[in-house]
Design a protein around this motif. Structure first.
Motif, PDB file in Angstrom:
ATOM      1  N   ALA A 259       0.563  -0.989   0.073  1.00 30.98           N
ATOM      2  CA  ALA A 259      -0.029   0.075  -0.200  1.00 30.98           C
ATOM      3  C   ALA A 259       0.541   1.580   0.213  1.00 30.98           C
ATOM      4  CB  ALA A 259      -0.709  -0.154   1.011  1.00 30.98           C
ATOM      5  N   GLU A 260       2.193   1.489   0.900  1.00 29.74           N
ATOM      6  CA  GLU A 260       3.214   2.473   0.837  1.00 29.74           C
ATOM      7  C   GLU A 260       3.753   2.579  -0.359  1.00 29.74           C
ATOM      8  OE1 GLU A 260       5.862  -0.744   2.325  1.00 29.74           O
ATOM      9  OE2 GLU A 260       3.927  -0.308   2.824  1.00 29.74           O
ATOM     10  N   PHE A 261       3.381   1.482  -1.380  1.00 28.59           N
ATOM     11  CA  PHE A 261       4.617   2.212  -3.107  1.00 28.59           C
ATOM     12  C   PHE A 261       3.922   3.365  -3.017  1.00 28.59           C
ATOM     13  CE2 PHE A 261       6.553  -1.780  -4.855  1.00 28.59           C
ATOM     14  CZ  PHE A 261       7.297  -1.542  -3.694  1.00 28.59           C
ATOM     15  N   ASP A 262       4.645   4.715  -3.941  1.00 25.32           N
ATOM     16  CA  ASP A 262       4.295   5.316  -4.330  1.00 25.32           C
ATOM     17  C   ASP A 262       4.044   5.255  -5.905  1.00 25.32           C
ATOM     18  OD1 ASP A 262       7.003   5.370  -5.596  1.00 25.32           O
ATOM     19  OD2 ASP A 262       7.962   6.729  -4.273  1.00 25.32           O
TER      20      ASP A 262
ATOM     21  N   LEU B 192      -0.653   9.676   1.959  1.00 21.81           N
ATOM     22  CA  LEU B 192      -0.307   8.732   3.271  1.00 21.81           C
ATOM     23  C   LEU B 192       1.030   8.658   3.586  1.00 21.81           C
ATOM     24  CD1 LEU B 192      -2.008   7.036   5.375  1.00 21.81           C
ATOM     25  CD2 LEU B 192      -2.458   4.895   4.239  1.00 21.81           C
ATOM     26  N   ARG B 193       1.680   8.492   4.713  1.00 19.29           N
ATOM     27  CA  ARG B 193       2.942   7.334   4.698  1.00 19.29           C
ATOM     28  C   ARG B 193       2.868   6.407   5.426  1.00 19.29           C
ATOM     29  NH1 ARG B 193       3.493  10.322   0.189  1.00 19.29           N
ATOM     30  NH2 ARG B 193       4.532  11.833   0.252  1.00 19.29           N
ATOM     31  N   LYS B 194       3.818   5.948   5.307  1.00 17.81           N
ATOM     32  CA  LYS B 194       4.015   5.145   6.124  1.00 17.81           C
ATOM     33  C   LYS B 194       4.762   4.900   7.901  1.00 17.81           C
ATOM     34  CE  LYS B 194       5.530   0.249   6.462  1.00 17.81           C
ATOM     35  NZ  LYS B 194       6.607  -1.260   5.396  1.00 17.81           N
ATOM     36  N   THR B 195       4.609   4.957   8.527  1.00 20.65           N
ATOM     37  CA  THR B 195       5.384   5.092   9.822  1.00 20.65           C
ATOM     38  C   THR B 195       6.065   3.894  10.100  1.00 20.65           C
ATOM     39  OG1 THR B 195       3.929   6.340  10.491  1.00 20.65           O
ATOM     40  CG2 THR B 195       5.360   5.356  12.341  1.00 20.65           C
ATOM     41  N   ASN B 196       7.511   3.682   9.839  1.00 17.80           N
ATOM     42  CA  ASN B 196       8.337   2.437  10.080  1.00 17.80           C
ATOM     43  C   ASN B 196       9.281   2.155  11.461  1.00 17.80           C
ATOM     44  OD1 ASN B 196       9.237  -0.363   8.865  1.00 17.80           O
ATOM     45  ND2 ASN B 196      10.945   1.461   9.070  1.00 17.80           N
TER      46      ASN B 196
END
Length: 439
Positions: free
Chosen positions: A176-179, A433-437
């Protein structure tokens, strides 16, 4: 006029009857669109069969329904999947895995150097893009999308062998986080394998479709995807047949490989204690690693597992060292011991879960469905941990190893117009949306 209406009704009835009889007695058409899950650690391919509406995850000639995401290069050939893994110990510098971590991604030089330090193969920087340096009878660089294309080509061939027709079209899943760039490069990998991609679908949405959540009345869906090398947690908001990803978090350095490594370290220490020498030969370490991986899988079903491996322990490496006599190492590993060795790693799973709930402004009890994806979610302790956190059991009705490819295959059936027609899941883009890692 009434005669015309009567004739129209008779024709319509005849068409309906012909359709019904065709469905009952004629063989259904062969699927022409495949669903592809290009995973970080394993890949799978599936098809939606018209008529019955079942999804088949296609197996290779040995009956295995997934292939390792590894590609090995020799002077004579490019090997993909299981054949590549068989070469890994003999030629680790020319066996590339985890290419999905690099595909379409732009790196600062320091970040690429840091991310590639743990791999035995050489990763180089080409104007911000990662490439893999291969040395056989010559030295050359290959791109992550080329590596991906060899895996996709292998799965394309598996599908063609099973279905008996040429395959040219597919649906593919991505994190889902792929740009946009990462998605385009994934499509480019498929194009290099001779495939036209009809649709790119997010992995959490595909998993939700596999569980049938696109057809039922649920609102908030939490997808926990724990595979061999990564943890991804996604919070989906569903209204009608539309999915919106509200929050994402994860850990790019946590997965089944880490759990196996803990058990391998413990086993190697047991060998040292019993025989006075730790395993150093590549063949010994390879056998132990395979035995440990098998034991980990057995412990998901059984309270204990036995590791039994012949070893050729050598006190010192060198051409003058005598060939050691083989010994048999045998140990029984209980599930409690495995859980104790990995408890701190298991606890790390909850941090991204808490993060997506906070970012999605949801309490634990507001989550309608908890969906498990990835083979590592089979581990009983992990399922217990998630159930205790939410106060209810996660949905385990679908094989977690095959949830994503099942959902992608359903979408492939929809794109191919297969009968019986399914409800398509529509994804609402969330470009901010950004993924928190965590790591």
């Amino acid at each position: 006029m009434s005669g015309e209406m009567s004739l129209f009704g008779s024709v319509l009835l005849a068409l309906l009857l012909a359709g019904y009889l065709g469905q009952q007695y004629l063989p259904p058409p062969t699927p022409k669109v495949i669903g592809l899950d290009l995973g970080t650690t394993f890949c799978s391919v599936g098809v939606f069969h018209p008529g019955g509406g079942e999804v088949e995850v296609i197996a290779d000639e040995q009956g295995r329904r997934s292939i390792p995401s590894a590609v090995a290069f020799t002077a004579a050939a490019v090997l993909a999947g299981h054949d590549a893994v068989d070469r890994a110990d003999a030629s680790p510098q020319n066996t590339v895995y985890d290419a999905k971590r690099f595909i379409g991604k732009l790196f600062e030089p320091e970040a690429l150097e840091r991310d590639s330090a743990r791999y035995p193969f050489k990763v180089i920087n080409n104007n911000g893009s990662a490439e893999f340096l291969i040395s056989t009878n010559r030295t050359f660089a290959v791109s992550p999308e080329f590596v991906g294309s060899r895996l996709l080509l292998q799965m394309k061939k598996m599908a063609e062998r099973r279905l008996g027709v040429a395959i040219q079209r597919a649906v593919i899943s991505v994190p889902a986080e792929f740009d946009e760039r990462q998605r385009n490069y994934t499509v480019r990998a498929a194009n290099l394998a001779g495939l036209e991609i009809l649709r790119v679908i997010n992995e959490p949405t595909a998993a939700a479709m596999a569980y049938g959540l696109h057809k039922v009345d649920v609102f908030n869906v939490l997808v926990v995807d724990l595979g061999g090398g990564t943890l991804d947690v996604s919070l989906l908001n569903k209204q009608g047949g539309m999915f919106l990803t509200r929050a994402m978090a994860g850990n790019n350095k946590l997965g089944g490989q880490d759990f196996s490594q803990r058990l391998l370290q413990f086993t190697m220490e047991r060998v040292r204690q019993e025989f006075g020498v730790a395993p150093t030969l590549k063949e010994d370490v390879h056998r132990l690693r395979q035995a440990v991986e098998a034991a980990k899988l057995n412990l998901t079903l059984q309270p204990s597992a036995t590791i039994e491996v012949p070893l050729h322990l050598r006190a010192a490496e060198g051409p003058e060292s005598p060939a050691p006599a083989p010994v048999l190492f045998r140990a029984t590993i209980g599930r409690e011991l495995f859980e104790e060795l990995n408890e701190d790693l298991f606890q790390k799973i909850l941090a991204p879960v808490e993060t997506v709930l906070a970012e999605g402004h949801l309490a634990r009890e507001d989550v309608d469905e908890i969906v498990l994806v990835g083979g590592s979610t089979r581990i009983p302790r992990i399922r217990r941990l998630i159930a205790e956190f939410f106060g209810k059991e996660p949905n385990t009705s679908v094989d977690p190893d095959l949830a994503v490819v099942t959902g992608v295959a359903i979408q492939a059936g929809i794109m191919g117009g297969s009968w019986p027609l399914q409800v398509s899941a529509i994804e609402i883009p969330n470009r901010h949306l950004r993924k928190t890692n965590f790591s």
